[in-house]
Motif scaffolding. Structure first.
Motif, short mmCIF file in Angstrom:
data_model
loop_
_atom_site.label_atom_id
_atom_site.label_comp_id
_atom_site.label_asym_id
_atom_site.label_seq_id
_atom_site.Cartn_x
_atom_site.Cartn_y
_atom_site.Cartn_z
N PHE A 45 0.81 -1.21 0.00
CA PHE A 45 0.00 0.00 0.00
C PHE A 45 0.85 1.27 0.00
O PHE A 45 0.30 2.38 -0.01
CB PHE A 45 -0.95 -0.02 1.20
N PHE A 46 2.17 1.10 0.02
CA PHE A 46 3.08 2.25 -0.11
C PHE A 46 3.62 2.38 -1.53
O PHE A 46 4.44 3.26 -1.80
CB PHE A 46 4.24 2.12 0.88
N ILE A 47 3.14 1.53 -2.43
CA ILE A 47 3.55 1.64 -3.83
C ILE A 47 3.21 3.02 -4.40
O ILE A 47 4.02 3.60 -5.15
CB ILE A 47 2.91 0.52 -4.67
N PRO A 48 2.03 3.61 -4.09
CA PRO A 48 1.76 4.97 -4.58
C PRO A 48 2.82 6.00 -4.15
O PRO A 48 3.14 6.91 -4.91
CB PRO A 48 0.39 5.30 -3.97
N VAL A 49 3.36 5.83 -2.95
CA VAL A 49 4.40 6.75 -2.48
C VAL A 49 5.67 6.59 -3.32
O VAL A 49 6.31 7.58 -3.71
CB VAL A 49 4.71 6.50 -0.99
N VAL A 50 6.02 5.34 -3.61
CA VAL A 50 7.21 5.05 -4.42
C VAL A 50 7.02 5.64 -5.82
O VAL A 50 7.94 6.26 -6.39
CB VAL A 50 7.47 3.54 -4.50
N LEU A 51 5.83 5.47 -6.40
CA LEU A 51 5.56 6.00 -7.73
C LEU A 51 5.59 7.52 -7.73
O LEU A 51 6.05 8.14 -8.70
CB LEU A 51 4.19 5.51 -8.22
N VAL A 56 8.58 12.52 -9.27
CA VAL A 56 9.30 13.76 -8.94
C VAL A 56 10.75 13.70 -9.41
O VAL A 56 11.30 14.70 -9.92
CB VAL A 56 9.25 14.00 -7.42
N ILE A 57 11.38 12.54 -9.30
CA ILE A 57 12.81 12.42 -9.60
C ILE A 57 13.08 12.19 -11.08
O ILE A 57 13.99 12.79 -11.66
CB ILE A 57 13.43 11.28 -8.76
N ARG A 58 12.26 11.35 -11.70
CA ARG A 58 12.59 10.88 -13.04
C ARG A 58 11.76 11.48 -14.17
O ARG A 58 12.23 11.57 -15.30
CB ARG A 58 12.45 9.35 -13.09
N VAL A 59 10.53 11.87 -13.90
CA VAL A 59 9.65 12.38 -14.96
C VAL A 59 9.94 13.86 -15.20
O VAL A 59 9.91 14.67 -14.26
CB VAL A 59 8.17 12.17 -14.59
N SER A 60 10.21 14.21 -16.43
CA SER A 60 10.60 15.59 -16.75
C SER A 60 9.40 16.49 -17.02
O SER A 60 9.46 17.70 -16.81
CB SER A 60 11.52 15.60 -17.98
N SER A 61 8.30 15.91 -17.50
CA SER A 61 7.12 16.70 -17.81
C SER A 61 6.39 17.12 -16.54
O SER A 61 5.99 16.28 -15.72
CB SER A 61 6.17 15.90 -18.71
N ALA A 62 6.20 18.42 -16.36
CA ALA A 62 5.52 18.93 -15.17
C ALA A 62 4.07 18.47 -15.12
O ALA A 62 3.53 18.16 -14.06
CB ALA A 62 5.59 20.45 -15.14
N THR A 63 3.44 18.41 -16.30
CA THR A 63 2.03 17.98 -16.35
C THR A 63 1.88 16.53 -15.93
O THR A 63 1.01 16.19 -15.12
CB THR A 63 1.47 18.16 -17.77
N VAL A 64 2.73 15.66 -16.46
CA VAL A 64 2.68 14.24 -16.11
C VAL A 64 3.01 14.04 -14.64
O VAL A 64 2.36 13.24 -13.95
CB VAL A 64 3.65 13.43 -17.00
N THR A 65 4.00 14.78 -14.16
CA THR A 65 4.38 14.67 -12.74
C THR A 65 3.23 15.06 -11.83
O THR A 65 2.93 14.36 -10.86
CB THR A 65 5.59 15.58 -12.44
N LEU A 69 1.33 12.58 -9.29
CA LEU A 69 1.28 12.91 -7.86
C LEU A 69 -0.15 12.93 -7.34
O LEU A 69 -0.43 12.43 -6.24
CB LEU A 69 1.95 14.26 -7.61
N ALA A 70 -1.06 13.49 -8.12
CA ALA A 70 -2.46 13.57 -7.70
C ALA A 70 -3.07 12.17 -7.57
O ALA A 70 -3.72 11.85 -6.57
CB ALA A 70 -3.25 14.41 -8.70
N VAL A 71 -2.85 11.32 -8.57
CA VAL A 71 -3.40 9.96 -8.56
C VAL A 71 -2.81 9.15 -7.40
O VAL A 71 -3.53 8.45 -6.68
CB VAL A 71 -3.15 9.26 -9.90
N CYS A 72 -1.49 9.26 -7.24
CA CYS A 72 -0.82 8.50 -6.18
C CYS A 72 -1.26 8.95 -4.80
O CYS A 72 -1.47 8.14 -3.89
CB CYS A 72 0.70 8.64 -6.31
N LEU A 73 -1.42 10.27 -4.63
CA LEU A 73 -1.86 10.80 -3.33
C LEU A 73 -3.26 10.31 -3.00
O LEU A 73 -3.52 9.88 -1.87
CB LEU A 73 -1.82 12.32 -3.35
N ILE A 74 -4.16 10.36 -3.96
CA ILE A 74 -5.53 9.91 -3.73
C ILE A 74 -5.55 8.41 -3.39
O ILE A 74 -6.24 7.98 -2.46
CB ILE A 74 -6.41 10.18 -4.97
N ALA A 75 -4.79 7.62 -4.15
CA ALA A 75 -4.75 6.18 -3.90
C ALA A 75 -4.20 5.88 -2.51
O ALA A 75 -4.72 5.00 -1.79
CB ALA A 75 -3.89 5.49 -4.96
N PHE A 76 -3.17 6.60 -2.11
CA PHE A 76 -2.56 6.38 -0.79
C PHE A 76 -3.52 6.75 0.33
O PHE A 76 -3.70 5.99 1.29
CB PHE A 76 -1.28 7.19 -0.68
N VAL A 77 -4.17 7.90 0.20
CA VAL A 77 -5.10 8.37 1.23
C VAL A 77 -6.28 7.42 1.38
O VAL A 77 -6.74 7.16 2.50
CB VAL A 77 -5.59 9.80 0.90
#
Length: 301
Positions: A45-51, A56-65, A69-77
């Protein structure tokens, strides 16, 4: 078959039950591999945090990042609170030496306690995010302005965080073990965090030591981070269950059975004496929690 009635060497059926730290380590080593299984399950259940970190570290596109982040945060919460409930359900069963089917009990607790666990998870995330930010800001402002009075606000925030951590020793245990309202769970958790203060501070100290050891190990050698899916979350939570569940039994569950003129069925498997904690707590000033006038049902699940 041949008239030999010797029973051989073994543990007598009515042998005295181990208590305190001996009982803790007996259960711990007997359930060690099960604890690792629970830790692996919880780590999923911490996979969203890893993603999110990867984005943040690897994806260069601000939109994709931002989207990741939004999807991962919602899934984690939406999942971390119920997942914590599932883990505590299994570890509570280990504590009272009751059999637990890891996947089945985890899923059952996840679904049955979803609403309360979700609410608790959201409260925890928001509270600790706000408190940690406030503590950082107050320290920084005190350094920049030279106004040491701001450190008083830092101490207040740190005290609130300390109480919140100790409340969490009890919130999920009561969610999985009783059917009291969410409001009363928070109220009882606050009272228990103060009633059993010595015991809670000892539990906190042990958990901080274990956490500190892992942090130092990871800083010393980053490869130790590979141990996180296997330890130490389940071990820390098992310590919390072992030390804190007897308090829940004593002040929340047992009074319910006493009102009905019944005996708590778990008394035979998990004593509520202070000897059942990892370290002895000789505080004798604890007082029972006042009975709520609201919903009284407290049912062992």
């Amino acid at each position: 078959m041949f008239g030999n009635n010797n029973t051989g060497v073994g543990i007598p059926k009515n042998a005295p039950k181990k208590k305190g730290i001996l009982r803790f380590f007996e259960i711990f080593f007997r359930k060690f591999w099960k604890l690792i299984e629970v830790n692996i399950l919880y780590s999923l259940f911490f996979i969203p945090v890893v993603l999110a970190l990867y984005a943040v570290i690897r994806v260069s596109s601000a939109t994709v990042t931002t989207l990741m982040l939004a999807v991962c945060l919602i899934a984690f919460v939406l999942t971390i609170g119920p997942a914590t409930s599932g883990m505590f359900k299994i570890l509570r069963n280990f504590t009272v030496e009751k059999h637990a089917f890891i996947l089945t009990d985890f899923k059952k607790s996840f679904t049955e306690n979803y609403k309360k666990s979700l609410a608790m998870g959201v409260i925890d995330i928001l509270f600790f995010a706000i408190i940690s930010t406030a503590m950082y800001v107050y320290v920084k402002m005190a350094r920049e302005t030279g106004n040491n009075l701001l450190l008083i606000l830092f101490v207040i925030c740190a005290s609130m965080a300390l109480i919140a951590v100790m409340m969490n020793f009890y919130t999920f245990l009561m969610i999985i073990s009783t059917d009291v309202s969410f409001k009363n769970i928070l109220k009882n958790s606050l009272v228990l965090s103060l009633v059993a203060l010595k015991k809670n501070l000892l539990t906190l100290l042990i958990t901080l030591l274990i956490t500190g050891v892992f942090i130092v190990a990871i800083i010393w050698n980053l490869s130790f981070i590979l141990l996180l899916p296997f330890v130490p979350a389940a071990i820390i939570c098992f310590i919390i269950c072992f030390n804190s569940y007897p308090v829940v039994q004593k002040y929340v569950i047992n009074p319910y059975y006493e009102q009905r003129g019944e005996v708590n069925p778990e008394i035979g498997t998990a004593d509520t004496d202070d000897e059942d904690v990892i370290f002895e707590d000789k505080g004798g000033s604890e007082k029972p929690i006042e009975k709520s006038k609201g919903k009284k049902g407290k049912i062992i699940s």
